[in-house]
Design a protein around this motif. Structure first.
Motif, PDB file in Angstrom:
ATOM      1  N   GLY A  85       0.729  -1.220   0.155  1.00  0.00           N
ATOM      2  CA  GLY A  85      -0.131  -0.090   0.011  1.00  0.00           C
ATOM      3  C   GLY A  85       0.726   1.184  -0.154  1.00  0.00           C
ATOM      4  O   GLY A  85       0.524   2.112   0.921  1.00  0.00           O
ATOM      5  N   LEU A  86       1.723   1.318  -0.783  1.00  0.00           N
ATOM      6  CA  LEU A  86       2.632   2.471  -0.928  1.00  0.00           C
ATOM      7  C   LEU A  86       1.983   3.703  -1.195  1.00  0.00           C
ATOM      8  O   LEU A  86       1.130   3.647  -2.240  1.00  0.00           O
ATOM      9  CB  LEU A  86       3.975   2.253  -1.957  1.00  0.00           C
ATOM     10  CG  LEU A  86       5.006   1.324  -1.192  1.00  0.00           C
ATOM     11  CD1 LEU A  86       5.857   0.758  -2.329  1.00  0.00           C
ATOM     12  CD2 LEU A  86       5.613   1.885  -0.171  1.00  0.00           C
ATOM     13  N   THR A  87       2.292   4.922  -0.493  1.00  0.00           N
ATOM     14  CA  THR A  87       1.503   6.030  -0.821  1.00  0.00           C
ATOM     15  C   THR A  87       2.531   7.226  -1.411  1.00  0.00           C
ATOM     16  O   THR A  87       3.748   7.131  -1.050  1.00  0.00           O
ATOM     17  CB  THR A  87       0.788   6.552   0.310  1.00  0.00           C
ATOM     18  OG1 THR A  87       1.755   7.266   1.497  1.00  0.00           O
ATOM     19  CG2 THR A  87       0.139   5.294   1.002  1.00  0.00           C
ATOM     20  N   PRO A  88       2.186   8.483  -1.895  1.00  0.00           N
ATOM     21  CA  PRO A  88       3.133   9.303  -2.134  1.00  0.00           C
ATOM     22  C   PRO A  88       3.845   9.813  -0.978  1.00  0.00           C
ATOM     23  O   PRO A  88       4.644  10.638  -1.125  1.00  0.00           O
ATOM     24  CB  PRO A  88       2.104  10.479  -2.661  1.00  0.00           C
ATOM     25  CG  PRO A  88       1.014   9.594  -3.216  1.00  0.00           C
ATOM     26  CD  PRO A  88       0.684   8.656  -2.386  1.00  0.00           C
ATOM     27  N   GLN A 115      16.497   3.408  -3.240  1.00  0.00           N
ATOM     28  CA  GLN A 115      15.711   4.572  -3.481  1.00  0.00           C
ATOM     29  C   GLN A 115      14.359   4.115  -3.728  1.00  0.00           C
ATOM     30  O   GLN A 115      14.247   2.957  -4.439  1.00  0.00           O
ATOM     31  CB  GLN A 115      15.931   5.314  -4.588  1.00  0.00           C
ATOM     32  CG  GLN A 115      15.090   6.400  -5.194  1.00  0.00           C
ATOM     33  CD  GLN A 115      14.948   7.483  -4.394  1.00  0.00           C
ATOM     34  OE1 GLN A 115      16.124   8.154  -4.061  1.00  0.00           O
ATOM     35  NE2 GLN A 115      13.882   8.046  -3.891  1.00  0.00           N
ATOM     36  N   VAL A 116      13.234   4.546  -2.965  1.00  0.00           N
ATOM     37  CA  VAL A 116      11.883   4.066  -3.454  1.00  0.00           C
ATOM     38  C   VAL A 116      11.114   5.323  -3.938  1.00  0.00           C
ATOM     39  O   VAL A 116      11.245   6.276  -3.082  1.00  0.00           O
ATOM     40  CB  VAL A 116      11.282   3.371  -2.086  1.00  0.00           C
ATOM     41  CG1 VAL A 116       9.804   3.372  -2.074  1.00  0.00           C
ATOM     42  CG2 VAL A 116      12.005   2.151  -1.784  1.00  0.00           C
ATOM     43  N   THR A 117      10.331   5.179  -5.008  1.00  0.00           N
ATOM     44  CA  THR A 117       9.688   6.361  -5.709  1.00  0.00           C
ATOM     45  C   THR A 117       8.416   5.825  -5.822  1.00  0.00           C
ATOM     46  O   THR A 117       8.033   4.596  -6.467  1.00  0.00           O
ATOM     47  CB  THR A 117      10.540   6.762  -6.906  1.00  0.00           C
ATOM     48  OG1 THR A 117      11.716   7.035  -6.701  1.00  0.00           O
ATOM     49  CG2 THR A 117       9.764   7.939  -7.496  1.00  0.00           C
ATOM     50  N   VAL A 118       7.442   6.698  -5.725  1.00  0.00           N
ATOM     51  CA  VAL A 118       6.037   6.181  -5.754  1.00  0.00           C
ATOM     52  C   VAL A 118       5.540   7.216  -6.762  1.00  0.00           C
ATOM     53  O   VAL A 118       5.550   8.523  -6.193  1.00  0.00           O
ATOM     54  CB  VAL A 118       5.239   6.272  -4.542  1.00  0.00           C
ATOM     55  CG1 VAL A 118       3.795   5.727  -4.699  1.00  0.00           C
ATOM     56  CG2 VAL A 118       5.970   5.005  -3.639  1.00  0.00           C
ATOM     57  N   SER A 119       4.708   6.979  -7.477  1.00  0.00           N
ATOM     58  CA  SER A 119       4.185   7.801  -8.536  1.00  0.00           C
ATOM     59  C   SER A 119       2.406   7.786  -8.472  1.00  0.00           C
ATOM     60  O   SER A 119       1.934   6.592  -8.040  1.00  0.00           O
ATOM     61  CB  SER A 119       4.216   7.457 -10.133  1.00  0.00           C
ATOM     62  OG  SER A 119       3.777   6.136 -10.503  1.00  0.00           O
ATOM     63  N   SER A 120       1.964   8.859  -8.289  1.00  0.00           N
ATOM     64  CA  SER A 120       0.522   8.858  -8.016  1.00  0.00           C
ATOM     65  C   SER A 120      -0.454   8.897  -9.269  1.00  0.00           C
ATOM     66  O   SER A 120      -0.021   9.023 -10.376  1.00  0.00           O
ATOM     67  CB  SER A 120       0.255  10.117  -6.899  1.00  0.00           C
ATOM     68  OG  SER A 120       0.494  11.353  -7.942  1.00  0.00           O
TER      69      SER A 120
END
Length: 120
Positions: A85-88, A115-120
């Motif tokens: 459930g990764l969020t911005p 690095q962890v990057t999450v796109s919305s």
């Protein structure tokens, strides 16, 4: 001295999952408590989760509780952090660390980060 190498970071969409790993080299991995921290651009380093030497006890930041799960395999000298459930609000460089006991401070050996990057 333990050396730590994180892996598993990447770019995902909001709601997706990632699993971070932290491989330790050196002796006595099971002698150390382990922790995960993260640092987003322009912000200080933030505690994420920690686990006791045996793996029997854990602690989580409120912001990740119920979504992230810390674990370790002492036979493989590896620590894990599955993140669901990764969020911005989750993008950051994630670091693993070792310390003498489980807690939110006093870690003295750090990996280079992933690095962890999450796109919305």
């Amino acid at each position: 001295q333990v050396q730590l190498v994180e892996s598993g970071g990447g770019l995902v969409q909001a709601g997706d999952s990632l699993r971070l790993s932290c491989a330790a080299s050196g002796r006595s991995f099971s002698s150390y408590a382990m922790g995960w921290f993260r640092q987003a651009p322009g912000k200080g380093r933030e505690f994420v989760a920690a686990i006791t030497r045996s793996g029997g006890g854990t602690d989580y930041a409120d912001s990740v509780k119920g979504r992230f799960t810390i674990s370790r395999d002492n036979a493989k000298n590896t620590e894990y952090l599955p993140m669901n459930g990764l969020t911005p609000e989750d993008p950051a460089v994630y670091y693993c660390a070792t310390g003498p006991f489980m807690g939110r401070h006093y870690y003295n050996c750090w990996g280079q980060g992933t690095q962890v990057t999450v796109s919305s």
